[in-house]
Design a protein around this motif. Sequence first.
Motif, PDB file in Angstrom:
ATOM      1  N   PHE A  20       0.764  -1.205   0.094  1.00 19.00           N
ATOM      2  CA  PHE A  20      -0.053   0.252  -0.026  1.00 19.00           C
ATOM      3  C   PHE A  20       0.796   1.148   0.104  1.00 19.00           C
ATOM      4  O   PHE A  20       0.698   2.233  -0.899  1.00 19.00           O
ATOM      5  CB  PHE A  20      -0.715  -0.078   1.141  1.00 19.00           C
ATOM      6  CG  PHE A  20      -1.948   1.157   1.365  1.00 19.00           C
ATOM      7  CD1 PHE A  20      -2.979   1.167   0.284  1.00 19.00           C
ATOM      8  CD2 PHE A  20      -1.738   2.162   2.159  1.00 19.00           C
ATOM      9  CE1 PHE A  20      -3.810   2.209   0.437  1.00 19.00           C
ATOM     10  CE2 PHE A  20      -2.584   3.190   2.150  1.00 19.00           C
ATOM     11  CZ  PHE A  20      -3.851   3.318   1.217  1.00 19.00           C
ATOM     12  N   VAL A  21       2.002   1.268   0.695  1.00 16.74           N
ATOM     13  CA  VAL A  21       2.852   2.363   0.796  1.00 16.74           C
ATOM     14  C   VAL A  21       3.559   2.483  -0.500  1.00 16.74           C
ATOM     15  O   VAL A  21       3.615   3.697  -1.056  1.00 16.74           O
ATOM     16  CB  VAL A  21       3.824   2.265   1.901  1.00 16.74           C
ATOM     17  CG1 VAL A  21       4.836   3.201   2.108  1.00 16.74           C
ATOM     18  CG2 VAL A  21       3.137   2.478   3.187  1.00 16.74           C
ATOM     19  N   GLN A  22       3.947   1.522  -1.080  1.00 19.29           N
ATOM     20  CA  GLN A  22       4.383   1.402  -2.479  1.00 19.29           C
ATOM     21  C   GLN A  22       3.523   1.949  -3.430  1.00 19.29           C
ATOM     22  O   GLN A  22       4.095   2.878  -4.238  1.00 19.29           O
ATOM     23  CB  GLN A  22       5.099  -0.050  -2.738  1.00 19.29           C
ATOM     24  CG  GLN A  22       5.765  -0.031  -3.789  1.00 19.29           C
ATOM     25  CD  GLN A  22       6.427  -1.564  -4.187  1.00 19.29           C
ATOM     26  OE1 GLN A  22       5.529  -2.449  -4.259  1.00 19.29           O
ATOM     27  NE2 GLN A  22       7.739  -1.846  -4.489  1.00 19.29           N
ATOM     28  N   SER A  23       2.538   1.653  -3.415  1.00 19.33           N
ATOM     29  CA  SER A  23       1.379   2.297  -4.492  1.00 19.33           C
ATOM     30  C   SER A  23       1.199   3.729  -4.022  1.00 19.33           C
ATOM     31  O   SER A  23       1.077   4.567  -4.923  1.00 19.33           O
ATOM     32  CB  SER A  23      -0.073   1.636  -4.223  1.00 19.33           C
ATOM     33  OG  SER A  23      -0.147   0.182  -4.323  1.00 19.33           O
ATOM     34  N   TRP A  24       1.386   4.179  -2.615  1.00 22.45           N
ATOM     35  CA  TRP A  24       1.217   5.624  -2.425  1.00 22.45           C
ATOM     36  C   TRP A  24       2.401   6.310  -3.063  1.00 22.45           C
ATOM     37  O   TRP A  24       1.982   7.390  -3.766  1.00 22.45           O
ATOM     38  CB  TRP A  24       1.199   5.678  -0.973  1.00 22.45           C
ATOM     39  CG  TRP A  24       1.362   7.151  -0.377  1.00 22.45           C
ATOM     40  CD1 TRP A  24       2.568   7.829  -0.126  1.00 22.45           C
ATOM     41  CD2 TRP A  24       0.138   7.944  -0.108  1.00 22.45           C
ATOM     42  NE1 TRP A  24       2.151   9.117   0.377  1.00 22.45           N
ATOM     43  CE2 TRP A  24       0.730   9.091   0.331  1.00 22.45           C
ATOM     44  CE3 TRP A  24      -1.286   7.690  -0.168  1.00 22.45           C
ATOM     45  CZ2 TRP A  24      -0.230  10.176   0.936  1.00 22.45           C
ATOM     46  CZ3 TRP A  24      -2.058   8.872   0.202  1.00 22.45           C
ATOM     47  CH2 TRP A  24      -1.593  10.086   0.678  1.00 22.45           C
ATOM     48  N   VAL A  25       3.349   5.757  -2.894  1.00 19.15           N
ATOM     49  CA  VAL A  25       4.814   6.443  -3.425  1.00 19.15           C
ATOM     50  C   VAL A  25       4.574   6.669  -5.020  1.00 19.15           C
ATOM     51  O   VAL A  25       4.777   7.677  -5.486  1.00 19.15           O
ATOM     52  CB  VAL A  25       5.992   5.785  -3.251  1.00 19.15           C
ATOM     53  CG1 VAL A  25       7.015   6.508  -3.788  1.00 19.15           C
ATOM     54  CG2 VAL A  25       5.960   5.932  -1.599  1.00 19.15           C
ATOM     55  N   ILE A  26       4.219   5.546  -5.675  1.00 19.60           N
ATOM     56  CA  ILE A  26       4.469   5.415  -7.190  1.00 19.60           C
ATOM     57  C   ILE A  26       3.206   6.086  -7.756  1.00 19.60           C
ATOM     58  O   ILE A  26       3.454   6.992  -8.823  1.00 19.60           O
ATOM     59  CB  ILE A  26       4.406   4.043  -7.602  1.00 19.60           C
ATOM     60  CG1 ILE A  26       5.545   3.169  -7.102  1.00 19.60           C
ATOM     61  CG2 ILE A  26       4.030   3.820  -8.991  1.00 19.60           C
ATOM     62  CD1 ILE A  26       5.607   1.837  -7.428  1.00 19.60           C
ATOM     63  N   VAL A  27       2.079   6.056  -7.259  1.00 23.51           N
ATOM     64  CA  VAL A  27       0.925   6.690  -7.919  1.00 23.51           C
ATOM     65  C   VAL A  27       1.165   8.082  -7.709  1.00 23.51           C
ATOM     66  O   VAL A  27       0.884   8.951  -8.739  1.00 23.51           O
ATOM     67  CB  VAL A  27      -0.483   6.174  -7.367  1.00 23.51           C
ATOM     68  CG1 VAL A  27      -1.589   6.937  -7.886  1.00 23.51           C
ATOM     69  CG2 VAL A  27      -0.621   4.671  -7.761  1.00 23.51           C
ATOM     70  N   LYS A  28       1.086   8.562  -6.336  1.00 23.79           N
ATOM     71  CA  LYS A  28       1.302  10.243  -6.097  1.00 23.79           C
ATOM     72  C   LYS A  28       2.453  10.583  -6.901  1.00 23.79           C
ATOM     73  O   LYS A  28       2.246  11.630  -7.459  1.00 23.79           O
ATOM     74  CB  LYS A  28       1.408  10.323  -4.691  1.00 23.79           C
ATOM     75  CG  LYS A  28       0.178  10.480  -4.068  1.00 23.79           C
ATOM     76  CD  LYS A  28       0.095  10.702  -2.474  1.00 23.79           C
ATOM     77  CE  LYS A  28       0.540  11.985  -2.319  1.00 23.79           C
ATOM     78  NZ  LYS A  28      -0.510  13.079  -2.425  1.00 23.79           N
ATOM     79  N   GLY A  29       3.610   9.916  -6.815  1.00 24.97           N
ATOM     80  CA  GLY A  29       4.627  10.448  -7.569  1.00 24.97           C
ATOM     81  C   GLY A  29       4.942  10.872  -8.914  1.00 24.97           C
ATOM     82  O   GLY A  29       5.044  11.608  -9.701  1.00 24.97           O
ATOM     83  N   SER A  30       4.265   9.778  -9.620  1.00 27.75           N
ATOM     84  CA  SER A  30       4.029   9.491 -11.037  1.00 27.75           C
ATOM     85  C   SER A  30       2.838  10.589 -11.680  1.00 27.75           C
ATOM     86  O   SER A  30       3.296  11.326 -12.561  1.00 27.75           O
ATOM     87  CB  SER A  30       3.540   8.270 -11.632  1.00 27.75           C
ATOM     88  OG  SER A  30       4.463   7.217 -11.155  1.00 27.75           O
ATOM     89  N   LEU A  31       2.008  10.661 -10.887  1.00 28.66           N
ATOM     90  CA  LEU A  31       1.055  11.618 -11.468  1.00 28.66           C
ATOM     91  C   LEU A  31       1.325  13.178 -11.259  1.00 28.66           C
ATOM     92  O   LEU A  31       1.304  14.007 -11.968  1.00 28.66           O
ATOM     93  CB  LEU A  31      -0.407  11.346 -10.750  1.00 28.66           C
ATOM     94  CG  LEU A  31      -1.299  10.339 -11.093  1.00 28.66           C
ATOM     95  CD1 LEU A  31      -2.375  10.119 -10.093  1.00 28.66           C
ATOM     96  CD2 LEU A  31      -1.547  10.430 -12.499  1.00 28.66           C
TER      97      LEU A  31
END
Length: 313
Positions: free
Chosen positions: A201-212
């Motif tokens: 979940f933390v990994q998704s947080w970093v990737i999704v927010k960072g990428s967008l």
Amino acid sequence: MYLLLSSLILSSFQKKLGSKNIKPGDEMRMAIQEGEKIGAKVVPIDREVQTTLKRSWGNVGLFSKIYLSSALLTSLIIKEEISPEKIEEMKSEDALKDIFTNLPSRFNEVKKVIIEERDIYLAQKIREASKTSKKLVAVVGAGHLAGILEAIQKDHEIAPLEEIPKMKLSEKLGILFLPLFILALFSYIFYAYGFQEGFQFVQSWVIVKGSLSALGAAIALAHPVSIILAFLAAPIGNFNPIIKPGWLAALCESYLRKPLVEDFENIAEDSEHWKGYWKNRVIRIFLVLLLPQVGSSLGTFIVTLEGFKKIFS
């Protein structure tokens, strides 16, 4: 940055209303020039524009802020030709009354700060200047004339009109609510589903927010370093009041691609067509400020929604 953006948008809109031979503030420049010709003392009597903008923004509620922001942004794309006859018609006393009385009620607080407070402020400054002057000429906007004539009849305490509104308790609590809510969501997923699920979940947080956020910076044609900063700052932006992806990216952009004088001079013209938003370095800095923030907020919504789906599935 947001206050500067508001100032530039208002200036841009004002330039669009003026003709090619008339620039915003020409009446003030002419007053200064004429005063200097005869050796008169020139006294600036208006309130600092930043104070006016901060008081306007601080005295309105959330929905009024949204309406105000949308009105400012909409003014950037308006391409309306104003004829000299129309300008003369707008200067009449009846037209000015209509303009101010027909403002939507949601803008009452803004009207109070921008018009009514400044009527009192200008009137008091004129009264103070008159104490040391045998003859005095005051040059003011036509929209302020009636209010000044009424307010100038007596002394006013204007120190409170220069105070910047403090943040309300509800606004302070609102700033704390989102990060605490997200931390609670993280904690629950770690507790209920174990370390592996929590880490994903933390990994998704970093990737999704960072990428967008990085995508927003890329759409603004930001410098590669600005894009990287937007990516790195987005995951921690919700938990730190200073490290925001748009702020860091815009700061980096303004340092690596410094605006030129001509960029400031051409804001009104460049804002009339979409290509100019990316061509003009000043406007592009604001795009670099806004778009990563939008991307980061969208990422927060997406990942938080996924977290709720996991909990309630």
